[in-house]
Structure formats: C-alpha cells, structure tokens
Design a protein around this motif. Sequence first.
Motif, PDB file in Angstrom:
ATOM      1  N   GLY A  28       0.800  -1.217   0.000  1.00 16.92           N
ATOM      2  CA  GLY A  28       0.000   0.000   0.000  1.00 16.92           C
ATOM      3  C   GLY A  28       0.831   1.263   0.000  1.00 16.92           C
ATOM      4  O   GLY A  28       2.046   1.246   0.180  1.00 16.92           O
ATOM      5  N   LEU A  29       0.122   2.367  -0.208  1.00 14.20           N
ATOM      6  CA  LEU A  29       0.703   3.706  -0.188  1.00 14.20           C
ATOM      7  C   LEU A  29      -0.122   4.560   0.751  1.00 14.20           C
ATOM      8  O   LEU A  29      -1.353   4.453   0.780  1.00 14.20           O
ATOM      9  N   ARG A  30       0.539   5.419   1.500  1.00 14.21           N
ATOM     10  CA  ARG A  30      -0.159   6.284   2.439  1.00 14.21           C
ATOM     11  C   ARG A  30       0.389   7.706   2.284  1.00 14.21           C
ATOM     12  O   ARG A  30       1.588   7.924   2.335  1.00 14.21           O
ATOM     13  N   TRP A  31      -0.529   8.664   2.104  1.00 13.71           N
ATOM     14  CA  TRP A  31      -0.157  10.067   1.938  1.00 13.71           C
ATOM     15  C   TRP A  31      -0.726  10.868   3.095  1.00 13.71           C
ATOM     16  O   TRP A  31      -1.914  10.767   3.404  1.00 13.71           O
ATOM     17  N   PHE A  32       0.109  11.648   3.734  1.00 16.08           N
ATOM     18  CA  PHE A  32      -0.279  12.550   4.821  1.00 16.08           C
ATOM     19  C   PHE A  32      -0.273  13.972   4.257  1.00 16.08           C
ATOM     20  O   PHE A  32       0.761  14.642   4.262  1.00 16.08           O
ATOM     21  N   PRO A  33      -1.410  14.457   3.737  1.00 22.13           N
ATOM     22  CA  PRO A  33      -1.417  15.741   3.023  1.00 22.13           C
ATOM     23  C   PRO A  33      -1.129  16.954   3.902  1.00 22.13           C
ATOM     24  O   PRO A  33      -0.739  18.004   3.378  1.00 22.13           O
ATOM     25  N   PHE A  34      -1.303  16.839   5.226  1.00 24.67           N
ATOM     26  CA  PHE A  34      -1.098  17.978   6.112  1.00 24.67           C
ATOM     27  C   PHE A  34       0.088  17.779   7.063  1.00 24.67           C
ATOM     28  O   PHE A  34       0.191  18.450   8.078  1.00 24.67           O
ATOM     29  N   SER A  35       0.949  16.833   6.754  1.00 30.73           N
ATOM     30  CA  SER A  35       2.119  16.516   7.590  1.00 30.73           C
ATOM     31  C   SER A  35       1.745  16.229   9.043  1.00 30.73           C
ATOM     32  O   SER A  35       2.469  16.582   9.965  1.00 30.73           O
ATOM     33  N   THR A  36       0.605  15.606   9.239  1.00 30.56           N
ATOM     34  CA  THR A  36       0.169  15.197  10.565  1.00 30.56           C
ATOM     35  C   THR A  36      -0.292  13.749  10.497  1.00 30.56           C
ATOM     36  O   THR A  36      -0.773  13.303   9.449  1.00 30.56           O
ATOM     37  N   ARG A  37      -0.154  13.010  11.579  1.00 32.19           N
ATOM     38  CA  ARG A  37      -0.588  11.608  11.618  1.00 32.19           C
ATOM     39  C   ARG A  37      -2.086  11.495  11.856  1.00 32.19           C
ATOM     40  O   ARG A  37      -2.607  10.406  12.017  1.00 32.19           O
ATOM     41  N   ASN A  38      -2.806  12.621  11.873  1.00 31.34           N
ATOM     42  CA  ASN A  38      -4.247  12.607  12.128  1.00 31.34           C
ATOM     43  C   ASN A  38      -5.104  12.561  10.876  1.00 31.34           C
ATOM     44  O   ASN A  38      -6.301  12.288  10.958  1.00 31.34           O
ATOM     45  N   VAL A  39      -4.539  12.848   9.717  1.00 33.59           N
ATOM     46  CA  VAL A  39      -5.281  12.808   8.451  1.00 33.59           C
ATOM     47  C   VAL A  39      -4.390  12.155   7.401  1.00 33.59           C
ATOM     48  O   VAL A  39      -3.254  12.573   7.208  1.00 33.59           O
ATOM     49  N   TRP A  40      -4.925  11.107   6.747  1.00 33.35           N
ATOM     50  CA  TRP A  40      -4.162  10.472   5.682  1.00 33.35           C
ATOM     51  C   TRP A  40      -5.086   9.840   4.659  1.00 33.35           C
ATOM     52  O   TRP A  40      -6.245   9.560   4.930  1.00 33.35           O
ATOM     53  N   ILE A  41      -4.540   9.640   3.482  1.00 35.99           N
ATOM     54  CA  ILE A  41      -5.231   8.922   2.404  1.00 35.99           C
ATOM     55  C   ILE A  41      -4.434   7.660   2.158  1.00 35.99           C
ATOM     56  O   ILE A  41      -3.208   7.707   2.006  1.00 35.99           O
ATOM     57  N   ASP A  42      -5.125   6.553   2.133  1.00 35.72           N
ATOM     58  CA  ASP A  42      -4.498   5.236   2.081  1.00 35.72           C
ATOM     59  C   ASP A  42      -5.057   4.469   0.894  1.00 35.72           C
ATOM     60  O   ASP A  42      -6.271   4.427   0.690  1.00 35.72           O
ATOM     61  N   GLY A  43      -4.197   3.868   0.104  1.00 41.42           N
ATOM     62  CA  GLY A  43      -4.615   2.988  -0.984  1.00 41.42           C
ATOM     63  C   GLY A  43      -3.793   1.712  -0.935  1.00 41.42           C
ATOM     64  O   GLY A  43      -2.586   1.760  -0.696  1.00 41.42           O
ATOM     65  N   GLU A  44      -4.467   0.587  -1.115  1.00 41.20           N
ATOM     66  CA  GLU A  44      -3.755  -0.687  -1.071  1.00 41.20           C
ATOM     67  C   GLU A  44      -4.440  -1.720  -1.954  1.00 41.20           C
ATOM     68  O   GLU A  44      -5.586  -1.537  -2.366  1.00 41.20           O
ATOM     69  N   VAL A  45      -3.730  -2.784  -2.234  1.00 42.04           N
ATOM     70  CA  VAL A  45      -4.276  -3.946  -2.930  1.00 42.04           C
ATOM     71  C   VAL A  45      -4.206  -5.094  -1.930  1.00 42.04           C
ATOM     72  O   VAL A  45      -3.115  -5.482  -1.505  1.00 42.04           O
ATOM     73  N   ILE A  46      -5.374  -5.609  -1.530  1.00 42.14           N
ATOM     74  CA  ILE A  46      -5.428  -6.637  -0.488  1.00 42.14           C
ATOM     75  C   ILE A  46      -5.787  -7.982  -1.118  1.00 42.14           C
ATOM     76  O   ILE A  46      -6.812  -8.087  -1.804  1.00 42.14           O
ATOM     77  N   TRP A  47      -4.969  -8.975  -0.880  1.00 38.71           N
ATOM     78  CA  TRP A  47      -5.268 -10.353  -1.283  1.00 38.71           C
ATOM     79  C   TRP A  47      -5.691 -11.099  -0.024  1.00 38.71           C
ATOM     80  O   TRP A  47      -4.976 -11.096   0.973  1.00 38.71           O
ATOM     81  N   ILE A  48      -6.864 -11.731  -0.084  1.00 37.78           N
ATOM     82  CA  ILE A  48      -7.418 -12.431   1.073  1.00 37.78           C
ATOM     83  C   ILE A  48      -7.739 -13.867   0.669  1.00 37.78           C
ATOM     84  O   ILE A  48      -8.288 -14.099  -0.409  1.00 37.78           O
ATOM     85  N   ASP A  49      -7.452 -14.806   1.552  1.00 38.04           N
ATOM     86  CA  ASP A  49      -7.837 -16.203   1.345  1.00 38.04           C
ATOM     87  C   ASP A  49      -8.451 -16.719   2.639  1.00 38.04           C
ATOM     88  O   ASP A  49      -7.756 -16.877   3.641  1.00 38.04           O
TER      89      ASP A  49
END
Length: 150
Positions: free
Chosen positions: A101-122
């Motif tokens: 995954g990738l995680r972006w913190f647009p305001f340089s704080t750990r309180n707001v982030w946008i997260d995108g990932e590819v999840i494989w589940i079995d």
Amino acid sequence: DGNLLFATGALAPDVTVELANFYLWAVDVGVKYRGLAFNAELYNRWVNDFDADGPLPIDSMHDWGFEASLSYFVLPKRFETYARTSLIDGPFGTGVEAAPGLRWFPFSTRNVWIDGEVIWIDDSPFGSVLYIYSAGASGVLVPIQLMVRF
C-alpha cells in the motif's frame, strides 16, 4: 472460521457454548530507523473446558497466527509505502491476508491520511462491521480511504 464461539451452532448444530477457558500468549516486536519501520507479532491461543447446552465434537482447540508489516517514508512525514501480511491457522482452516500500500499525509500530521492498497485475502478468519470484508471472504480488494483521527 470467523464464527463467534458463543453463537449457537459455532461448534455443533443447535448447540451453544456458554462458558470456556481461554488462554492466549503473544509476542510483539517493532523497530524504527530513519523512516523505516518493521513490526511483527506471533500468538498462540488455546480454548478448552467448554460448558455447552449439548454435545460437542471437540473438547479443546488451538490456533496460532502472526502478522508483520514493513513501511518506509519515501518523503518524511508525507508519503509512506508499506507491505503487510497476516495468517491464522487453526482447527477450522487457515486464513491469509497480504497487502502492499501507499499512504499520503497531506497535512504533515498523523491525524489525516489517504491510504490505498491492494489486499489479497484467502478465507479471512476475521469479520467486523468496521472493516471492509467479512469472515470467510476470499479475493482481491482495492480500497482507497480517507482516514481522519480525532
């Protein structure tokens, strides 16, 4: 398999477990260094001495599992890449999950982030109304989430 132990039918048709002994141990380790982070956990769980309103096909059960994650801040406090995986193995099957995954913190704080990932589940052993998949799920998910912590 994700069923609640105390739900009617979890261990035998029309039988409800009313009481059980539960033993758990877990070991967790984590290391951070210059934007690189590693975390891992290993656990074992034993459940026995069932008190139920009918006969059960088992008198105890043991399962074990682990989770691990590795992340790196490509841009300090702004952009993080990560990979994670987990496994749970027990008498009702084995569930596995893995995701980069990738995680972006647009305001340089750990309180707001946008997260995108590819999840494989079995055969997910986990289910929750707060998570994006349910117990028993298998397949690939591509979620993008805005997370706000307050």
